[in-house]
Enzyme design. Structure first.
Site, PDB file in Angstrom:
ATOM      1  N   PHE A 151      73.675  46.094  24.094  1.00  0.00           N
ATOM      2  CA  PHE A 151      72.701  46.994  23.457  1.00  0.00           C
ATOM      3  C   PHE A 151      71.359  46.324  23.203  1.00  0.00           C
ATOM      4  O   PHE A 151      70.347  47.001  23.076  1.00  0.00           O
ATOM      5  CB  PHE A 151      73.267  47.525  22.113  1.00  0.00           C
ATOM      6  N   LYS A 175      76.470  50.055  34.075  1.00  0.00           N
ATOM      7  CA  LYS A 175      77.152  50.628  32.905  1.00  0.00           C
ATOM      8  C   LYS A 175      76.445  50.043  31.681  1.00  0.00           C
ATOM      9  O   LYS A 175      76.728  48.940  31.236  1.00  0.00           O
ATOM     10  CB  LYS A 175      78.640  50.230  32.924  1.00  0.00           C
ATOM     11  N   GLU A 178      76.573  51.900  25.328  1.00  0.00           N
ATOM     12  CA  GLU A 178      76.600  53.290  24.859  1.00  0.00           C
ATOM     13  C   GLU A 178      75.750  53.480  23.601  1.00  0.00           C
ATOM     14  O   GLU A 178      75.501  54.599  23.189  1.00  0.00           O
ATOM     15  CB  GLU A 178      78.050  53.752  24.633  1.00  0.00           C
ATOM     16  N   SER A 228      79.163  40.178  24.118  1.00  0.00           N
ATOM     17  CA  SER A 228      79.753  39.220  23.187  1.00  0.00           C
ATOM     18  C   SER A 228      80.790  38.351  23.911  1.00  0.00           C
ATOM     19  O   SER A 228      81.341  38.749  24.950  1.00  0.00           O
ATOM     20  CB  SER A 228      80.402  39.965  22.028  1.00  0.00           C
ATOM     21  N   CYS A 283      70.026  37.185  21.992  1.00  0.00           N
ATOM     22  CA  CYS A 283      70.971  36.102  22.312  1.00  0.00           C
ATOM     23  C   CYS A 283      70.280  34.754  22.278  1.00  0.00           C
ATOM     24  O   CYS A 283      70.942  33.725  22.229  1.00  0.00           O
ATOM     25  CB  CYS A 283      71.583  36.333  23.678  1.00  0.00           C
ATOM     26  N   GLU A 383      78.917  33.937  15.383  1.00  0.00           N
ATOM     27  CA  GLU A 383      77.647  34.565  15.750  1.00  0.00           C
ATOM     28  C   GLU A 383      77.421  35.752  14.807  1.00  0.00           C
ATOM     29  O   GLU A 383      78.275  36.629  14.707  1.00  0.00           O
ATOM     30  CB  GLU A 383      77.705  35.064  17.197  1.00  0.00           C
TER      31      GLU A 383
HETATM   32  P1  NAD Z   1      79.439  43.954  23.402  1.00  0.00           P
HETATM   33  O1  NAD Z   1      80.249  42.834  23.923  1.00  0.00           O
HETATM   34  O2  NAD Z   1      79.972  44.747  22.254  1.00  0.00           O
HETATM   35  O3  NAD Z   1      79.133  45.031  24.569  1.00  0.00           O
HETATM   36  C1  NAD Z   1      78.654  44.621  25.829  1.00  0.00           C
HETATM   37  C2  NAD Z   1      79.112  45.629  26.873  1.00  0.00           C
HETATM   38  O4  NAD Z   1      80.547  45.626  26.910  1.00  0.00           O
HETATM   39  C3  NAD Z   1      78.689  47.068  26.568  1.00  0.00           C
HETATM   40  O5  NAD Z   1      78.304  47.693  27.760  1.00  0.00           O
HETATM   41  C4  NAD Z   1      79.951  47.687  25.983  1.00  0.00           C
HETATM   42  O6  NAD Z   1      80.045  49.075  26.242  1.00  0.00           O
HETATM   43  C5  NAD Z   1      81.053  46.936  26.680  1.00  0.00           C
HETATM   44  N1  NAD Z   1      82.261  46.814  25.852  1.00  0.00           N
HETATM   45  C6  NAD Z   1      82.330  46.822  24.496  1.00  0.00           C
HETATM   46  N2  NAD Z   1      83.609  46.683  24.090  1.00  0.00           N
HETATM   47  C7  NAD Z   1      84.361  46.590  25.214  1.00  0.00           C
HETATM   48  C8  NAD Z   1      85.768  46.422  25.455  1.00  0.00           C
HETATM   49  N3  NAD Z   1      86.649  46.326  24.455  1.00  0.00           N
HETATM   50  N4  NAD Z   1      86.179  46.345  26.733  1.00  0.00           N
HETATM   51  C9  NAD Z   1      85.314  46.432  27.752  1.00  0.00           C
HETATM   52  N5  NAD Z   1      83.982  46.596  27.578  1.00  0.00           N
HETATM   53  C10 NAD Z   1      83.508  46.658  26.335  1.00  0.00           C
HETATM   54  O7  NAD Z   1      77.995  43.339  23.052  1.00  0.00           O
HETATM   55  P2  NAD Z   1      76.793  44.069  22.315  1.00  0.00           P
HETATM   56  O8  NAD Z   1      77.112  44.181  20.870  1.00  0.00           O
HETATM   57  O9  NAD Z   1      76.364  45.263  23.062  1.00  0.00           O
HETATM   58  O10 NAD Z   1      75.650  42.969  22.522  1.00  0.00           O
HETATM   59  C11 NAD Z   1      75.482  41.858  21.690  1.00  0.00           C
HETATM   60  C12 NAD Z   1      76.175  40.639  22.250  1.00  0.00           C
HETATM   61  O11 NAD Z   1      75.658  40.323  23.543  1.00  0.00           O
HETATM   62  C13 NAD Z   1      75.931  39.387  21.412  1.00  0.00           C
HETATM   63  O12 NAD Z   1      77.127  38.664  21.331  1.00  0.00           O
HETATM   64  C14 NAD Z   1      74.883  38.635  22.206  1.00  0.00           C
HETATM   65  O13 NAD Z   1      74.850  37.233  21.989  1.00  0.00           O
HETATM   66  C15 NAD Z   1      75.295  38.947  23.594  1.00  0.00           C
HETATM   67  N6  NAD Z   1      74.197  38.752  24.533  1.00  0.00           N
HETATM   68  C16 NAD Z   1      74.239  37.637  25.305  1.00  0.00           C
HETATM   69  C17 NAD Z   1      73.210  37.384  26.184  1.00  0.00           C
HETATM   70  C18 NAD Z   1      73.228  36.163  27.053  1.00  0.00           C
HETATM   71  O14 NAD Z   1      72.366  36.038  27.888  1.00  0.00           O
HETATM   72  N7  NAD Z   1      74.171  35.249  26.906  1.00  0.00           N
HETATM   73  C19 NAD Z   1      72.140  38.276  26.286  1.00  0.00           C
HETATM   74  C20 NAD Z   1      72.136  39.420  25.479  1.00  0.00           C
HETATM   75  C21 NAD Z   1      73.179  39.644  24.602  1.00  0.00           C
END
Ligand code: NAD
Length: 497
Positions: A151, A175, A178, A228, A283, A383
């Site tokens: 997000f 994808k 959401e 994450s 991040c 985090e």
């Molecule tokens: P998230 O892991 O909750 O979601 C990421 C994606 O995974 C979304 O598209 C989501 O719909 C999907 N998802 C969520 N739960 C899922 C599940 N149980 N099974 C399969 N898919 C699932 O992350 P977020 O809250 O959207 O974003 C924040 C996180 O992203 C933080 O941990 C941040 O550090 C990380 N991030 C990392 C970088 C990097 O370059 N390393 C860059 C941006 C964000």
């Protein structure tokens, strides 16, 4: 009140699909659901993959010159219209408009990099490797590729991948998160306007069901994931088990090491900007300041004084920091301030009582500074992904480096010092993928690659740069000889001359 439904985009058109599941999309500064987003079923994902598969021969077979013209047009349209995209991002993510524009600009730099595709897709050629034998290499597209994004950067993170994937001749399923899905649809409409053939770029909204459908789909060749750490690990393992090429970028806990000779005014500005920009939902945000004795007291004083200038409010007004993305996330981040108090840290600035320039129902949490955080506390080990900046004090440079290297994550880090030798040693010793020297958020430019170490990246390919082109292509080496009677006859050995 919910007014709009965000559909999928498949083969260049809005696609409703068979799933009746939806999720609310909030305007975080208002605290109300303004849209609903469709959540795809496995069958909906399959329909999108089929559209991407159908578009593949035409796109992969198109000349590089023609493909490149589409990329240039996309870049020009993005430059002209990015204000519209920034407004969409602010209305669903909450970050202030200037920051939304900033993320688009960083994404646009990857589009500009990908416009170098004729050069980046060149193979190698060796003339007369053996007598009359030439050897050359080719880079060919993978096929249908999947991108799953978080997000916090609804435009930039998808743009870390799709310009390169499309430039290399692949077709894409994105994808998005959401929580803020509309930026992806806007970019899909821009591709259509730029002349990209239908089906080359598709957007499928959804949650775990859509992700699993993409991970398991036999036609999908690769997965580029950002999110994450627990989900990154799951995506990496599931995708790899299904035989796909996977790059899965995970979470972070970025430290800034401050040596006693540093310019504390610059350090305080950097800590505040990198800690609270985008409400800490980056991040590459700095989440821990590691102060080497004796600078701790003076530094905490300088940071807290600068924090008092931060204006929190609706990102469409002239504020510095917006709300958090959802109410649940705001509450979770705020709970770490309670934990800090219970664990004996000192809450120097408490964002829980913030008075924002915005609606009362917004998901507000002000900038928070927590000093003397015990490294055993969850405030340090987990985090937080919000506007909570921790300060940890160490007696020496060596102990600072040891602390950073003992962490689970390895995304970004920075050192602040005027000592070139110390900075050089830090750059060598530190076990982190992206390092800043007097630069707090060292995000690599598009022509380098972005990615961390340890639990911040699963897989061996980082985003964009030459590694991006390598990830989105398959290499082939051709050994070629044209009929020459002098090379006839029986010979079971390797050619040697
Ligand atoms: P998230 O892991 O909750 O979601 C990421 C994606 O995974 C979304 O598209 C989501 O719909 C999907 N998802 C969520 N739960 C899922 C599940 N149980 N099974 C399969 N898919 C699932 O992350 P977020 O809250 O959207 O974003 C924040 C996180 O992203 C933080 O941990 C941040 O550090 C990380 N991030 C990392 C970088 C990097 O370059 N390393 C860059 C941006 C964000």
């Amino acid at each position: 009140m919910t007014t709009t439904v965000v559909n999928h985009v498949v083969a260049g058109s809005d696609y409703v699909g068979e799933s009746e599941r939806t999720a609310p999309v909030f305007d975080p500064a208002l605290g109300v659901a303004t849209k609903e987003v469709r959540l795809a079923s496995t069958a909906d994902m399959d329909a999108a993959v089929k559209a991407a598969e159908a578009a593949l021969p035409g796109w992969a077979g198109m000349s590089m010159t023609k493909r490149n013209q589409v990329l240039f047009r996309f870049r020009e349209l993005l430059e002209a219209k990015k204000g519209e995209l920034a407004e969409i991002i602010t209305s669903e993510h909450g970050k202030v408009l200037s920051d939304a524009l900033g993320e688009i600009t960083r994404g646009q730099e990857v589009v500009e990099f990908a416009c170098g595709l004729p050069h980046l897709l060149k193979g190698e050629f060796s003339l007369n490797a053996s007598t009359g034998v030439d050897v050359y290499s080719l880079k060919q597209p993978l096929g249908v590729v999947g991108i799953i994004s978080p997000f916090n950067f609804p435009a930039m993170v998808p743009m870390w991948f799709f310009p390169v994937a499309i430039a290399a001749g692949n077709t894409v399923i994105l994808k998005p998160s959401e929580k803020d899905p509309s930026a992806a649809n806007w970019m899909a409409a821009l591709w259509k306007e730029a002349g990209l053939p239908d089906g080359v770029f598709n957007v499928v909204h959804g949650d775990k069901e859509a992700v699993d459908a993409l991970l398991e789909h036999p036609t999908v060749q690769s997965i580029s994931f950002v999110g994450s750490t627990p989900i990154a690990r799951y995506v990496y393992e599931t995708g790899a088990r299904a035989g796909k090429r996977v790059q899965a970028l995970g979470g972070a806990k970025n430290h800034m090491l401050v040596l006693p000779d540093a310019d504390l005014d610059l350090v305080a500005d950097s800590a505040v900007n990198a800690g609270f920009g985008s409400a800490g939902e980056r991040c590459m945000a700095i989440s821990v300041v590691v102060a080497v004795d004796p600078v701790g007291d003076e530094l905490v004083q300088a940071i807290s004084s600068k924090m008092s200038e931060i204006r929190v409010g609706d990102g469409r007004r002239s504020c510095d920091m917006g709300p958090l993305v959802t109410e649940a996330h705001r509450d979770k981040v705020a709970s770490y301030i309670d934990i800090a108090e219970q664990d004996g840290a000192s809450v120097v600035v408490d964002g829980r009582g913030v008075s924002p320039d915005g609606e009362a129902g917004g998901f507000w949490l002000g900038p928070t500074l927590v000093d003397k955080v015990p490294t055993s506390s969850k405030v340090y080990t987990e985090e937080i992904f919000g506007p909570v900046l921790s300060v940890v004090r160490v007696p020496s440079y060596d102990e600072g480096v040891e602390l950073i290297n003992s962490g689970a994550f390895g995304n970004g880090t920075a050192i602040f010092t005027n000592d070139g030798g110390a900075a050089r040693k830090f750059v060598t010793d530190i076990e982190v993928g992206m390092v800043g020297v007097n630069v707090p958020i060292p995000v690599p430019m598009a022509y380098f690659s972005f990615g961390g170490w340890k639990h911040s990246l699963f897989g061996d390919s980082r985003a964009h740069g030459e590694e991006g082109f390598r990830f989105f292509t398959r290499q082939k080496v051709v050994t070629s000889r044209w009929l020459d009677p002098s090379h006839g006859g029986l010979n079971l050995g390797f050619p040697q001359n």
